[in-house]
Write a protein that holds these residues in place. Structure first.
Motif, PDB file in Angstrom:
ATOM      1  N   ASN A 201       0.496   4.596 -13.503  1.00  0.00           N
ATOM      2  CA  ASN A 201       0.390   5.866 -14.006  1.00  0.00           C
ATOM      3  C   ASN A 201      -0.442   6.808 -12.836  1.00  0.00           C
ATOM      4  O   ASN A 201      -1.104   7.381 -13.177  1.00  0.00           O
ATOM      5  N   PHE A 202       0.245   6.605 -11.588  1.00  0.00           N
ATOM      6  CA  PHE A 202      -0.230   7.480 -10.415  1.00  0.00           C
ATOM      7  C   PHE A 202       0.459   8.655 -10.720  1.00  0.00           C
ATOM      8  O   PHE A 202       1.388   9.013 -11.261  1.00  0.00           O
ATOM      9  N   LYS A 203      -0.623   9.785 -10.366  1.00  0.00           N
ATOM     10  CA  LYS A 203      -0.144  11.116 -10.898  1.00  0.00           C
ATOM     11  C   LYS A 203       0.339  11.847  -9.540  1.00  0.00           C
ATOM     12  O   LYS A 203       1.338  12.368  -9.072  1.00  0.00           O
ATOM     13  N   THR A 204      -0.567  11.928  -8.766  1.00  0.00           N
ATOM     14  CA  THR A 204      -0.386  12.743  -7.378  1.00  0.00           C
ATOM     15  C   THR A 204      -1.134  12.280  -6.031  1.00  0.00           C
ATOM     16  O   THR A 204      -2.217  11.852  -6.150  1.00  0.00           O
ATOM     17  N   GLY A 205      -0.447  11.949  -5.250  1.00  0.00           N
ATOM     18  CA  GLY A 205      -0.715  11.386  -3.776  1.00  0.00           C
ATOM     19  C   GLY A 205       0.386  11.029  -2.967  1.00  0.00           C
ATOM     20  O   GLY A 205       1.398  11.471  -3.086  1.00  0.00           O
ATOM     21  N   ILE A 206      -0.267  10.062  -1.909  1.00  0.00           N
ATOM     22  CA  ILE A 206       0.935   9.830  -1.012  1.00  0.00           C
ATOM     23  C   ILE A 206       1.198   8.161  -1.314  1.00  0.00           C
ATOM     24  O   ILE A 206       0.116   7.486  -1.415  1.00  0.00           O
ATOM     25  N   LEU A 207       2.270   7.868  -1.078  1.00  0.00           N
ATOM     26  CA  LEU A 207       2.712   6.413  -1.303  1.00  0.00           C
ATOM     27  C   LEU A 207       3.458   6.180   0.209  1.00  0.00           C
ATOM     28  O   LEU A 207       4.439   6.622   0.558  1.00  0.00           O
ATOM     29  N   ASN A 208       2.591   5.326   0.814  1.00  0.00           N
ATOM     30  CA  ASN A 208       3.146   4.911   2.093  1.00  0.00           C
ATOM     31  C   ASN A 208       3.753   3.646   1.871  1.00  0.00           C
ATOM     32  O   ASN A 208       3.211   2.449   1.476  1.00  0.00           O
ATOM     33  N   LEU A 209       4.795   3.414   2.281  1.00  0.00           N
ATOM     34  CA  LEU A 209       5.775   2.388   2.569  1.00  0.00           C
ATOM     35  C   LEU A 209       5.876   1.709   3.998  1.00  0.00           C
ATOM     36  O   LEU A 209       6.184   2.495   4.858  1.00  0.00           O
ATOM     37  N   SER A 210       5.748   0.428   3.947  1.00  0.00           N
ATOM     38  CA  SER A 210       5.891  -0.164   5.466  1.00  0.00           C
ATOM     39  C   SER A 210       6.557  -1.472   5.443  1.00  0.00           C
ATOM     40  O   SER A 210       6.224  -2.370   4.435  1.00  0.00           O
ATOM     41  N   ILE A 211       7.720  -1.694   6.198  1.00  0.00           N
ATOM     42  CA  ILE A 211       8.166  -2.616   6.440  1.00  0.00           C
ATOM     43  C   ILE A 211       7.615  -3.723   7.153  1.00  0.00           C
ATOM     44  O   ILE A 211       7.386  -3.180   8.435  1.00  0.00           O
ATOM     45  N   GLN A 212       7.331  -5.058   6.884  1.00  0.00           N
ATOM     46  CA  GLN A 212       6.451  -6.187   7.768  1.00  0.00           C
ATOM     47  C   GLN A 212       7.421  -6.603   8.675  1.00  0.00           C
ATOM     48  O   GLN A 212       6.895  -7.760   9.079  1.00  0.00           O
ATOM     49  N   HIS A 213       8.254  -6.221   9.191  1.00  0.00           N
ATOM     50  CA  HIS A 213       9.486  -6.840  10.170  1.00  0.00           C
ATOM     51  C   HIS A 213      10.042  -5.882  11.144  1.00  0.00           C
ATOM     52  O   HIS A 213       9.931  -4.652  10.762  1.00  0.00           O
ATOM     53  N   THR A 214      10.542  -6.410  12.170  1.00  0.00           N
ATOM     54  CA  THR A 214      10.970  -5.330  13.155  1.00  0.00           C
ATOM     55  C   THR A 214      12.490  -5.467  13.503  1.00  0.00           C
ATOM     56  O   THR A 214      13.017  -5.200  14.580  1.00  0.00           O
TER      57      THR A 214
END
Lengths: 139, 139, 139
Positions: free
Chosen positions: A32-45
């Protein structure tokens, strides 16, 4: 201020764009997140995270074909060849794209365009498991 | 913690870098944001958001020329050709660059280098309208 | 909510990947940041910030070689040549990679994969000084 984390694990099966939009949205709704930043980061190169068109699947095939032409799987071109002919090209494709995206969330919705989806772009040929960290900061 | 949103609409008119720095700064000043993250995300996958040199305009022309050579507008190279010869190249250019930037704001100023500007990089040939979401989170 | 800033200055000495992971971790530990987003932005458009493999150094050499082949240092190809044969290629390499990364911090650790390091990717040939803004927002 609220912060939550979640590791999305994706089993990949060769070069393809794996859409994760629905799983990401489900996690936002669950908390139930309303407002903000969703940071996605893949743990591989050797795989990427990209936002791309979700309408015509040919776009995805063209992306795969293009990147394979741009970064040839040819051991003669690279020094780092010990992990297979697709490994160094995968690192280069990762550098040419992104391994992290910050998405804006408003009224519990990710602010994406109507034709935009979130994709894991797998650059390796063999089957493997990928972890995408989800981190929400906001309210 | 403060959060605000704003959709900047830009009418583009062919391949060019459209600077948005001033409009973005104006929005920050209008709301008197002090310190935080400004997340910009373009809601399309055939145009990009980039930070580039704002001094010599030739840099921008060289970027356009280079990307057109790197990703040829040639229907024979792609499967997805139904939206015009410039559409699939535009998706690829979007994947090669960025559709999202997180900027740091301190003392009401965006922390950019002296020669850095924020640009919408249009990859389509025809005139169109682009939406860039501005999202501030901070104080 | 806590916010802190820090300018990491790196003296570069030609085209190379300069790892900054340790310096970034030290800054987080010094301030005892627990959970939040660490936004890194390089204040230049002729060098990049990337997350890449930290295991085999040959990967870094292959990246440098690849980008030099992809974006030739040949004045005949560009209009903007006044700052040297490596300047316009450097701007293009910057556009092809990233000048900003948002990293997630949890329990005082940056959420990076086991083989991931944070690098300044220098594209200019001569010695120069680079500033990487560190901005933490969280708790």
């Amino acid at each position: 201020m609220k912060q939550e984390f979640f590791n999305l694990e994706i089993k990949t099966n060769g070069q393809k764009l794996y859409e994760i939009t629905d799983q990401t949205i489900k996690w936002i709704e669950k908390h139930n997140f309303k407002t903000g930043i969703l940071n996605l980061s893949i743990q591989h190169t050797s795989a990427s995270l990209i936002v791309q068109e979700n309408a015509d699947p040919n776009v995805q095939q063209d992306l795969i074909n293009y990147f394979n032409k741009l970064v040839p799987m040819d051991n003669k071109l690279y020094i780092h060849t010990s992990e297979g002919k697709d490994d160094m090209p995968a690192h280069i494709k990762s550098a040419l794209t992104n391994n992290q995206i910050s998405l804006s969330v408003k009224d519990s919705r990710i602010l994406l365009g109507i034709w935009q989806g979130i994709y894991l772009f797998e650059h390796r040929l063999h089957s493997t498991k990928r972890t995408i960290v989800h981190h929400f900061i906001g309210e």
